[in-house]
Design a protein around this motif. Structure first.
Motif, PDB file in Angstrom:
ATOM      1  N   ARG A  15      -8.399  13.018  -1.018  1.00 58.40           N
ATOM      2  CA  ARG A  15      -6.940  13.124  -1.089  1.00 58.40           C
ATOM      3  C   ARG A  15      -6.488  14.329  -1.899  1.00 58.40           C
ATOM      4  NH1 ARG A  15      -3.384   9.188   0.528  1.00 58.40           N
ATOM      5  NH2 ARG A  15      -4.355   7.414   1.570  1.00 58.40           N
ATOM      6  N   TYR A  16      -7.360  14.879  -2.733  1.00 64.28           N
ATOM      7  CA  TYR A  16      -7.005  16.123  -3.428  1.00 64.28           C
ATOM      8  C   TYR A  16      -7.997  17.242  -3.117  1.00 64.28           C
ATOM      9  CZ  TYR A  16      -9.901  13.701  -6.995  1.00 64.28           C
ATOM     10  OH  TYR A  16     -10.877  12.997  -7.673  1.00 64.28           O
ATOM     11  N   GLY A  17      -8.604  17.143  -1.938  1.00 65.59           N
ATOM     12  CA  GLY A  17      -9.377  18.244  -1.396  1.00 65.59           C
ATOM     13  C   GLY A  17     -10.719  18.495  -2.028  1.00 65.59           C
ATOM     14  N   GLN A  18     -11.358  17.461  -2.581  1.00 62.70           N
ATOM     15  CA  GLN A  18     -12.668  17.621  -3.204  1.00 62.70           C
ATOM     16  C   GLN A  18     -13.684  16.679  -2.581  1.00 62.70           C
ATOM     17  OE1 GLN A  18     -12.565  17.327  -7.496  1.00 62.70           O
ATOM     18  NE2 GLN A  18     -10.812  18.714  -7.694  1.00 62.70           N
ATOM     19  N   SER A  19     -14.956  17.066  -2.703  1.00 58.44           N
ATOM     20  CA  SER A  19     -16.051  16.162  -2.379  1.00 58.44           C
ATOM     21  C   SER A  19     -16.297  15.254  -3.571  1.00 58.44           C
ATOM     22  CB  SER A  19     -17.314  16.956  -2.057  1.00 58.44           C
ATOM     23  OG  SER A  19     -17.114  17.793  -0.937  1.00 58.44           O
ATOM     24  N   ARG A  74      -6.814   0.369  -0.384  1.00 57.47           N
ATOM     25  CA  ARG A  74      -5.915   0.355  -1.537  1.00 57.47           C
ATOM     26  C   ARG A  74      -5.203   1.695  -1.704  1.00 57.47           C
ATOM     27  NH1 ARG A  74      -7.017  -1.263  -7.949  1.00 57.47           N
ATOM     28  NH2 ARG A  74      -4.828  -1.034  -8.513  1.00 57.47           N
ATOM     29  N   ASP A  75      -5.939   2.792  -1.504  1.00 55.09           N
ATOM     30  CA  ASP A  75      -5.302   4.106  -1.585  1.00 55.09           C
ATOM     31  C   ASP A  75      -4.140   4.208  -0.600  1.00 55.09           C
ATOM     32  OD1 ASP A  75      -7.116   4.924  -3.497  1.00 55.09           O
ATOM     33  OD2 ASP A  75      -8.245   6.255  -2.171  1.00 55.09           O
ATOM     34  N   ALA A  76      -4.383   3.836   0.642  1.00 56.41           N
ATOM     35  CA  ALA A  76      -3.344   3.965   1.666  1.00 56.41           C
ATOM     36  C   ALA A  76      -2.103   3.151   1.294  1.00 56.41           C
ATOM     37  CB  ALA A  76      -3.888   3.520   3.020  1.00 56.41           C
ATOM     38  N   TRP A  77      -2.306   1.930   0.835  1.00 53.78           N
ATOM     39  CA  TRP A  77      -1.206   1.039   0.466  1.00 53.78           C
ATOM     40  C   TRP A  77      -0.424   1.585  -0.721  1.00 53.78           C
ATOM     41  CZ3 TRP A  77       2.116  -2.514   1.550  1.00 53.78           C
ATOM     42  CH2 TRP A  77       2.596  -3.425   0.602  1.00 53.78           C
ATOM     43  N   GLU A  78      -1.128   1.984  -1.775  1.00 53.44           N
ATOM     44  CA  GLU A  78      -0.435   2.392  -2.995  1.00 53.44           C
ATOM     45  C   GLU A  78       0.231   3.760  -2.851  1.00 53.44           C
ATOM     46  OE1 GLU A  78      -2.905   1.885  -6.441  1.00 53.44           O
ATOM     47  OE2 GLU A  78      -3.017  -0.287  -6.147  1.00 53.44           O
ATOM     48  N   PHE A  79      -0.394   4.677  -2.128  1.00 51.99           N
ATOM     49  CA  PHE A  79       0.253   5.965  -1.903  1.00 51.99           C
ATOM     50  C   PHE A  79       1.533   5.777  -1.094  1.00 51.99           C
ATOM     51  CE2 PHE A  79      -3.556   7.763  -3.592  1.00 51.99           C
ATOM     52  CZ  PHE A  79      -3.256   9.075  -3.956  1.00 51.99           C
ATOM     53  N   ALA A  80       1.488   4.905  -0.089  1.00 51.79           N
ATOM     54  CA  ALA A  80       2.686   4.652   0.711  1.00 51.79           C
ATOM     55  C   ALA A  80       3.771   3.969  -0.111  1.00 51.79           C
ATOM     56  CB  ALA A  80       2.331   3.803   1.925  1.00 51.79           C
ATOM     57  N   LEU A  81       3.391   2.970  -0.897  1.00 54.41           N
ATOM     58  CA  LEU A  81       4.355   2.297  -1.772  1.00 54.41           C
ATOM     59  C   LEU A  81       5.030   3.279  -2.714  1.00 54.41           C
ATOM     60  CD1 LEU A  81       2.659  -0.977  -3.116  1.00 54.41           C
ATOM     61  CD2 LEU A  81       4.801  -0.841  -1.818  1.00 54.41           C
ATOM     62  N   LEU A  82       4.204   4.094  -3.376  1.00 52.58           N
ATOM     63  CA  LEU A  82       4.750   5.008  -4.372  1.00 52.58           C
ATOM     64  C   LEU A  82       5.633   6.060  -3.724  1.00 52.58           C
ATOM     65  CD1 LEU A  82       4.978   6.028  -7.238  1.00 52.58           C
ATOM     66  CD2 LEU A  82       2.831   7.280  -6.911  1.00 52.58           C
ATOM     67  N   GLU A  83       5.205   6.580  -2.586  1.00 53.90           N
ATOM     68  CA  GLU A  83       6.013   7.602  -1.923  1.00 53.90           C
ATOM     69  C   GLU A  83       7.403   7.060  -1.600  1.00 53.90           C
ATOM     70  OE1 GLU A  83       5.480  10.960   1.538  1.00 53.90           O
ATOM     71  OE2 GLU A  83       4.378   9.079   1.754  1.00 53.90           O
ATOM     72  N   HIS A  84       7.468   5.850  -1.080  1.00 54.45           N
ATOM     73  CA  HIS A  84       8.773   5.282  -0.748  1.00 54.45           C
ATOM     74  C   HIS A  84       9.560   4.946  -2.015  1.00 54.45           C
ATOM     75  CE1 HIS A  84      11.556   3.693   2.211  1.00 54.45           C
ATOM     76  NE2 HIS A  84      11.805   2.711   1.363  1.00 54.45           N
ATOM     77  N   GLY A 100      -3.035   4.277 -11.735  1.00 57.21           N
ATOM     78  CA  GLY A 100      -1.668   4.514 -11.292  1.00 57.21           C
ATOM     79  C   GLY A 100      -1.154   5.885 -11.649  1.00 57.21           C
ATOM     80  N   ALA A 101      -1.528   6.400 -12.816  1.00 62.09           N
ATOM     81  CA  ALA A 101      -1.149   7.760 -13.210  1.00 62.09           C
ATOM     82  C   ALA A 101      -1.813   8.773 -12.295  1.00 62.09           C
ATOM     83  CB  ALA A 101      -1.538   8.016 -14.662  1.00 62.09           C
ATOM     84  N   GLN A 102      -3.060   8.508 -11.915  1.00 64.88           N
ATOM     85  CA  GLN A 102      -3.791   9.411 -11.042  1.00 64.88           C
ATOM     86  C   GLN A 102      -3.212   9.405  -9.633  1.00 64.88           C
ATOM     87  OE1 GLN A 102      -7.792   8.003 -11.626  1.00 64.88           O
ATOM     88  NE2 GLN A 102      -7.821   8.624 -13.778  1.00 64.88           N
ATOM     89  N   VAL A 103      -2.814   8.238  -9.146  1.00 63.21           N
ATOM     90  CA  VAL A 103      -2.166   8.146  -7.837  1.00 63.21           C
ATOM     91  C   VAL A 103      -0.890   8.988  -7.822  1.00 63.21           C
ATOM     92  CG1 VAL A 103      -0.959   6.592  -6.241  1.00 63.21           C
ATOM     93  CG2 VAL A 103      -3.158   5.911  -7.224  1.00 63.21           C
ATOM     94  N   LEU A 104      -0.081   8.863  -8.865  1.00 66.06           N
ATOM     95  CA  LEU A 104       1.155   9.644  -8.954  1.00 66.06           C
ATOM     96  C   LEU A 104       0.853  11.137  -8.917  1.00 66.06           C
ATOM     97  CD1 LEU A 104       4.190  10.078  -9.499  1.00 66.06           C
ATOM     98  CD2 LEU A 104       3.675   9.806 -11.947  1.00 66.06           C
ATOM     99  N   ASN A 105      -0.116  11.574  -9.718  1.00 65.99           N
ATOM    100  CA  ASN A 105      -0.417  12.993  -9.785  1.00 65.99           C
ATOM    101  C   ASN A 105      -0.931  13.527  -8.453  1.00 65.99           C
ATOM    102  OD1 ASN A 105      -0.612  15.395 -11.562  1.00 65.99           O
ATOM    103  ND2 ASN A 105      -2.778  15.265 -11.033  1.00 65.99           N
ATOM    104  N   VAL A 106      -1.814  12.777  -7.809  1.00 64.18           N
ATOM    105  CA  VAL A 106      -2.376  13.221  -6.529  1.00 64.18           C
ATOM    106  C   VAL A 106      -1.313  13.211  -5.434  1.00 64.18           C
ATOM    107  CG1 VAL A 106      -4.083  12.698  -4.745  1.00 64.18           C
ATOM    108  CG2 VAL A 106      -4.726  12.590  -7.156  1.00 64.18           C
ATOM    109  N   LEU A 107      -0.450  12.197  -5.428  1.00 66.18           N
ATOM    110  CA  LEU A 107       0.625  12.152  -4.445  1.00 66.18           C
ATOM    111  C   LEU A 107       1.509  13.392  -4.536  1.00 66.18           C
ATOM    112  CD1 LEU A 107       2.239  10.586  -2.263  1.00 66.18           C
ATOM    113  CD2 LEU A 107       3.566   9.592  -4.133  1.00 66.18           C
ATOM    114  N   GLY A 124       0.664  17.696 -10.777  1.00 67.83           N
ATOM    115  CA  GLY A 124       1.418  17.640  -9.536  1.00 67.83           C
ATOM    116  C   GLY A 124       2.825  18.186  -9.681  1.00 67.83           C
ATOM    117  N   ALA A 125       3.437  18.503  -8.554  1.00 71.42           N
ATOM    118  CA  ALA A 125       4.769  19.101  -8.522  1.00 71.42           C
ATOM    119  C   ALA A 125       5.812  18.160  -9.121  1.00 71.42           C
ATOM    120  CB  ALA A 125       5.145  19.445  -7.080  1.00 71.42           C
ATOM    121  N   GLY A 126       6.686  18.713  -9.959  1.00 72.39           N
ATOM    122  CA  GLY A 126       7.776  17.941 -10.532  1.00 72.39           C
ATOM    123  C   GLY A 126       7.392  17.041 -11.675  1.00 72.39           C
ATOM    124  N   LEU A 127       6.133  17.113 -12.121  1.00 71.65           N
ATOM    125  CA  LEU A 127       5.663  16.280 -13.225  1.00 71.65           C
ATOM    126  C   LEU A 127       5.481  17.109 -14.477  1.00 71.65           C
ATOM    127  CD1 LEU A 127       2.927  14.269 -11.276  1.00 71.65           C
ATOM    128  CD2 LEU A 127       5.295  13.578 -11.735  1.00 71.65           C
TER     129      LEU A 127
END
Length: 247
Positions: A84-88, A100-110, A124-131, A191-194
């Motif tokens: 999700r952030y372009g790394q192996s 879980r990634d798919a669910w939480e990224f979608a929840l947070l984005e909305h 949760g902090a990492q999900v926000l930053n990666v999103l 991440g942008a805006g953080l």
């Protein structure tokens, strides 16, 4: 949607859950669960908890979920998929929990789209930053040269972090924090805006926030492990009880 009468309506806080193999009595099965400390932290702060287990969801259903909430907590857990952030994956990065990634990224984005108050904890902090387009250090000991951020064996440790002035976190916690930590990854590129709102002496980012939001604060530590200090959860519940522009 949110009533200002705290006596008649406690704000509804959605809290994400794990989805792992779990044993209970004679059963050993995949299960959605959450340590009770998260639930108790929210309810003590005056919120009502709704658990949000990983699940497939379409945009319309997701919007209905978010519309039923006054606030959102993204909890700790397994590592975010590095793709999700372009790394192996690093050799010590967890096997991805893509459901879980798919669910939480979608929840947070909305949630961010509708300016729902959000508290991110550890993962949760990492999900926000990666999103928001940021990246992670996949194994923090490679960066700082020690393992005090995650001792292993389920043993939490503490680190001191300086809180940046003029941030929402500073208004909540003051100029410093003793953070209860258990993480082997950490935020790298922001991440942008953080903005960084707490950093340790060896440069590890322990908190970020979105200053243009009503309330989006995310910490790398585990505030739910200290029930004697309800300030972060109380701040979330207060934000979830109040409609309007960011403070």
């Amino acid at each position: 949607m949110v009533s200002n009468d705290s006596e008649s309506r406690r704000p509804v806080i959605g809290v994400t859950t794990y989805l792992e193999q779990a044993s209970c009595g004679v059963w050993d099965t995949p299960a959605s669960f959450l340590p009770n400390a998260y639930i108790e932290s929210v309810t003590r702060a005056g919120g009502t908890v709704v658990l949000l287990p990983p699940q497939p969801v379409d945009p319309a259903s997701l919007a209905r979920v978010i519309d039923g909430l006054d606030g959102l907590v993204l909890t700790g857990g397994k590592d975010v998929d590095p793709a999700r952030y372009g790394q192996s994956a690093h050799a010590l990065t967890d096997e991805p929990r893509r459901d879980r990634d798919a669910w939480e990224f979608a929840l947070l984005e909305h949630a961010l789209e509708v300016d729902l108050p959000v508290l991110g904890i550890c993962r949760g902090a990492q999900v926000l930053n990666v999103l928001r387009g940021g990246s992670l250090h996949q194994h923090l000991p490679d960066v700082v040269g020690h393992e005090r951020y995650q001792l292993g064996g389920g043993i939490f440790s503490t680190v001191e972090a300086e809180v940046a002035p003029a941030t929402r976190l500073a208004a909540i916690l003051g100029g410093s924090v003793t953070a209860t930590v258990y993480h082997h990854q950490a935020i790298d590129e922001l991440g942008a805006g953080l903005v960084r709102s707490a950093v340790t002496s060896d440069g590890v980012i322990e908190a970020i926030e979105a200053p243009d939001s009503r309330f989006v604060v995310a910490v790398q530590w585990h505030p739910e492990e200290d029930l004697a200090d309800p300030r972060l959860f109380a701040a979330l519940v207060t934000a979830a009880s109040t409609e309007g522009a960011p403070a």
